[in-house]
Design a protein around this motif. Structure first.
Motif, PDB file in Angstrom:
ATOM      1  N   GLN A 139      -7.156  -1.986  -6.304  1.00  0.00           N
ATOM      2  CA  GLN A 139      -7.653  -2.067  -4.846  1.00  0.00           C
ATOM      3  C   GLN A 139      -8.957  -2.997  -4.466  1.00  0.00           C
ATOM      4  O   GLN A 139      -8.895  -3.822  -3.142  1.00  0.00           O
ATOM      5  CB  GLN A 139      -7.799  -0.436  -4.625  1.00  0.00           C
TER       6      GLN A 139
ATOM      7  N   HIS B  51     -10.853   0.740   1.086  1.00  0.00           N
ATOM      8  CA  HIS B  51     -10.392   0.612   0.093  1.00  0.00           C
ATOM      9  C   HIS B  51     -11.625   0.360  -1.343  1.00  0.00           C
ATOM     10  O   HIS B  51     -12.006   0.983  -1.883  1.00  0.00           O
ATOM     11  CB  HIS B  51      -9.825  -0.794  -0.192  1.00  0.00           C
TER      12      HIS B  51
ATOM     13  N   ILE C  34       0.736  -1.584  -0.062  1.00  0.00           N
ATOM     14  CA  ILE C  34      -0.487   0.015   0.158  1.00  0.00           C
ATOM     15  C   ILE C  34       1.018   1.360  -0.082  1.00  0.00           C
ATOM     16  O   ILE C  34       1.049   2.013  -0.797  1.00  0.00           O
ATOM     17  CB  ILE C  34      -0.912   0.185   0.907  1.00  0.00           C
TER      18      ILE C  34
END
Length: 238
Positions: free
Chosen positions: A223, A193, A117
């Motif tokens: 995502q 997300h 991430i």
């Protein structure tokens, strides 16, 4: 003798006043070269408006930053601006959550996800900041929890930023460790997300800038994959 010398010297004395043929030709050649040069300069200046004579005023391709941190090419509208202004703090909060994994997470897959991430979203933040700067639009607050007008720090609300964590959510995540952190992080990041995907879909529907819409597509694809991965992690941790 004196008269004879004067009569023979006179023709030679008058010769310097007559132009030499070689010098005349050289002068004509130089004038022609100068005329051609001036003509070329004049036509170049008239057809290449992107290269003004004043130094420092050219803003063509030579001065454009490289892709990734540069201005987004093409036109843009208010939806593009909103997307960048809201996705920046949204990503910043995801980075804040991901950094908490260091020293708190116990699960290896959670640690790897948190690192992924950070690797993906940090450059995207830099890209969107570059867009806003080039568009002459204000950057959002540097704080992930933001001071943007209307931000309620909840799951959605007036900020129009779905998936944002509340102050309480962030405090609880910060206090957690081990398996408790892994479960809490995974659950919260799934919602985060999902909010980013919603925002990106809105940009694809209403935005005008091709680069912004392309980044929105990347957000949706990446995502959604991570959401699927986190659902499996969460099912394994229960």
């Amino acid at each position: 003798m004196t008269v004879s010398h004067a009569s023979t010297a006179h023709p030679f004395a008058s010769r310097p006043a007559r132009p030499a043929p070689g010098r005349a030709l050289a002068a004509l050649g130089a004038a022609a070269v100068l005329a051609l040069t001036l003509t070329a300069c004049g036509s170049s200046g008239g057809s290449e408006s992107g290269h003004p004579a004043t130094p420092g005023t050219h803003h063509g391709p030579a001065t454009t930053p490289s892709a990734g941190t540069s201005a987004a090419g093409g036109p843009f509208n208010s939806a593009d601006v909103t997307f960048a202004q809201q996705m920046i703090p949204h990503h910043q909060q995801a980075l804040e959550m991901a950094r908490l994994a260091d020293g708190r997470a116990a699960d290896g897959e959670v640690k790897n996800l948190a690192a992924a991430i950070q690797k993906t979203q940090d450059p995207e933040i830099a890209t969107m900041k570059g867009w806003l700067t080039s568009w002459g639009k204000p950057l959002p607050s540097s704080s992930p929890m933001g001071d943007m007008p209307g931000m309620d720090h909840g799951s959605s609300g007036a900020s129009g930023m779905p998936g944002m964590m509340s102050d309480r959510d962030m405090a609880d995540l910060t206090a957690a460790k081990g398996k408790d952190f892994d479960k809490r992080f995974t659950r919260l990041m799934i919602g985060h997300h999902q909010g980013a995907v919603t925002m990106a879909k809105d940009e694809q529907k209403n935005g005008d800038n091709p680069d912004a819409k392309r980044l929105a597509g990347n957000v949706i694809a990446a995502q959604n994959v991570e959401i699927e991965q986190m659902n499996k992690i969460l099912a394994r941790l229960k």
